[in-house]
Design an enzyme around this catalytic site. Structure first.
Site, PDB file in Angstrom:
ATOM      1  N   THR A 183       0.847  -1.180   0.000  1.00 37.33           N
ATOM      2  CA  THR A 183       0.000   0.000   0.000  1.00 37.33           C
ATOM      3  C   THR A 183       0.890   1.239   0.000  1.00 37.33           C
ATOM      4  O   THR A 183       1.942   1.243   0.617  1.00 37.33           O
ATOM      5  CB  THR A 183      -0.855  -0.015   1.278  1.00 37.33           C
ATOM      6  OG1 THR A 183      -1.731  -1.131   1.214  1.00 37.33           O
ATOM      7  CG2 THR A 183      -1.668   1.264   1.442  1.00 37.33           C
ATOM      8  N   GLY A 213     -10.764  -2.664   2.302  1.00 35.55           N
ATOM      9  CA  GLY A 213      -9.917  -2.638   3.493  1.00 35.55           C
ATOM     10  C   GLY A 213      -9.888  -1.270   4.145  1.00 35.55           C
ATOM     11  O   GLY A 213     -10.822  -0.476   4.009  1.00 35.55           O
ATOM     12  N   THR A 234      -0.563   1.998   6.710  1.00 30.52           N
ATOM     13  CA  THR A 234      -0.332   0.796   5.894  1.00 30.52           C
ATOM     14  C   THR A 234      -0.144  -0.378   6.831  1.00 30.52           C
ATOM     15  O   THR A 234       0.239  -0.208   7.984  1.00 30.52           O
ATOM     16  CB  THR A 234       0.906   0.988   4.986  1.00 30.52           C
ATOM     17  OG1 THR A 234       1.324  -0.286   4.477  1.00 30.52           O
ATOM     18  CG2 THR A 234       2.077   1.586   5.745  1.00 30.52           C
ATOM     19  N   GLY A 235      -0.443  -1.586   6.334  1.00 34.14           N
ATOM     20  CA  GLY A 235      -0.292  -2.782   7.166  1.00 34.14           C
ATOM     21  C   GLY A 235      -1.497  -3.682   7.026  1.00 34.14           C
ATOM     22  O   GLY A 235      -2.132  -3.721   5.961  1.00 34.14           O
TER      23      GLY A 235
END
Lengths: 322, 322
Positions: A183, A213, A234-235
């Site tokens: 991302t 998401g 992000t993650g």
């Protein structure tokens, strides 16, 4: 007057060694792109445009167009071998936001997100509705093959080979080792203290069709408010959604904590309460920068006061003259 | 041990007089439905089920099935005369969440949201993907006509008569006077202090196809964390998304503020920063209840300790024996 800054990330995950160099080159180029777009404004070269929102969009377009990242071209594949992308952009001055979820067949989802922000009463459009809106605004539809890299195909094939497909399609799964995240995102503050953020992603390999998401969610994938600052995350998307990670980080920033410790606070909460991992970049309305991650690596870069800063490993911080 | 409570709302907006009685009867019935579902658990009558999540789902199903509310049957229509619904459910114990956005042709979106929570790795499925997932899990597809009331058709016709259709479809619009909100929601805490929330909506009249609002967003339409409590919101969706209203309210609750003043804090922030209006219901993990709204009216009801409480006008609070 604030010292303006453009901060970008290329995703928080393990990042295998063969991608280190390309990922770092990608975030450095994107920071330059966004900063360059800003300079036009700061120097008064352009009388129109050149806002912090322009800079955030320009950086993210650069990352979407780079096939090494899981956003735009290079997006990972859904379980049924499609590309479905999510993106968001937020103007911290007005807190206006635009987002798309599960959009297909466009090169730059962040551009469509900006159109949603500027041309509609809504914040988020998803699926076919998002595609129809994009087409109505002249966004070119592209052959989905244009977006798909051989790495994306290999990653999905590896996933399918090592997992039980029927079980994983509609049931709870262990996270496969192959599902990395690249991302991308950007946060900006300009000389007037105007902040913005943008985030874009292809999501996770083998996701179910229609899965959205954290990326296009205000307060999860990004947040911006000129009274505090801007964040892009992000993650592991589902963990970030539960933690409202971007909103959490700006809330802590609002109490007077440093930007870096605010990110650390958010990631620590997400790890202790939800067992989730990720990373974030942030900038305060005063121009203070922070980057941190709880994953093995995260590529990031920023430009401020004539210096280019970047890193990928924990505690790595390289500085170069522009 | 906590004194268990089930709190429901039937939407924060002007609520014209001809709908007052029906709306109040609807929320009272839904509170009874949820509380009844819970009682089975509290009394140990059912050895399986009967959790706070079951109670939240049961209340929201009751509201979705009631055509007076803009959720499930009775949902308002998109600009192209379709029903597209959003819903969320969150288990505050694990913070697991499930949500659907822009789903069509199902009677109870909240049931699909729960399936997403329990049967997938994901939190949110949208559009066709959400419908395919529902079908794969045996959720019956219904004729869309079943969901559409004459009031929904009249409201859209009025909107189209008084607004410039092309302009409003793809451009910024004034909020039409006809676009009320009767989003529904429920928050629950059980005897063990386990919290949950659920929210469901058909969105706003004449919304663009694919528009997803605040309802299915963790931290906007709902939030639940056993360490603090649970919240369900209603009102102008885009403002609630920008404010991360449900997350804001639980954050304030977490500082030790009363539930009611936490809601007031969140609504005041949303009004001052974003010029947005709405309402919320909340319950703390200790069983403290709060309801408040910045719109002219909001229908709400709750059951606790053998009493049924309800109201619709500002400062109205009626109490009856169960």
């Amino acid at each position: 007057m604030v010292e303006p800054v453009v901060v970008v990330h290329g995703g928080a995950w393990a990042v295998p060694e063969e991608l280190w160099d390309e990922s770092l080159q990608g975030v450095k180029a994107a920071a330059r792109r966004g900063y360059g777009a800003s300079i036009h404004c700061y120097c008064g070269v352009l009388t129109a445009g050149g806002s912090s929102v322009d800079a955030a969009e320009a950086s993210v377009v650069c990352l979407e167009d780079n096939p090494v990242f899981d956003a735009g071209t290079g997006s990972v594949l859904t379980f049924d071998e499609q590309v479905e992308m999510d993106a968001i952009i937020i103007d911290g001055t007005t807190m206006e936001a635009g987002a798309v979820g599960a959009i297909r067949n466009v090169l730059n989802p962040v551009k469509v997100a900006r159109l949603v922000m500027e041309k509609t009463d809504h914040i988020m459009l998803v699926g076919d509705g998002a595609n129809k809106f994009a087409a109505a605004h002249g966004v070119q539809e592209v052959d989905p093959e244009v977006l798909i890299t051989s790495l994306a195909r290999q990653t999905l094939a590896k996933y399918k080979k090592y997992t039980s497909t029927v079980y994983h399609l509609f049931n709870k799964t262990e996270k496969p080792e192959t599902s990395g995240h690249e991302t991308v995102g950007c946060v900006v503050v300009d000389r007037e203290g105007h902040t913005s953020c943008a985030t874009s992603t292809g999501g996770i390999t083998a996701k179910m069709p229609g899965r959205v998401g954290d990326t296009p969610i205000v307060g999860a994938g990004g947040f911006a408010d000129d009274q505090v600052g801007a964040v892009s995350t992000t993650g592991h998307g589902e963990a970030i959604m539960k933690a409202c990670l971007a909103r959490h980080i700006t809330s802590v920033m609002g109490t007077g904590e440093s930007v870096k410790s605010s990110i650390q606070n958010g990631l620590a909460h997400m790890e202790s309460r939800i067992k989730g991992f990720g990373g974030a970049i942030a900038v305060s309305c005063k121009g203070e920068v922070g980057t941190h991650f709880s994953t093995p690596r995260m590529t990031w870069a920023y430009i401020q006061a004539g210096k280019l800063h970047y890193g990928i490993h924990p505690n790595q911080h390289v500085t170069e003259d522009l």
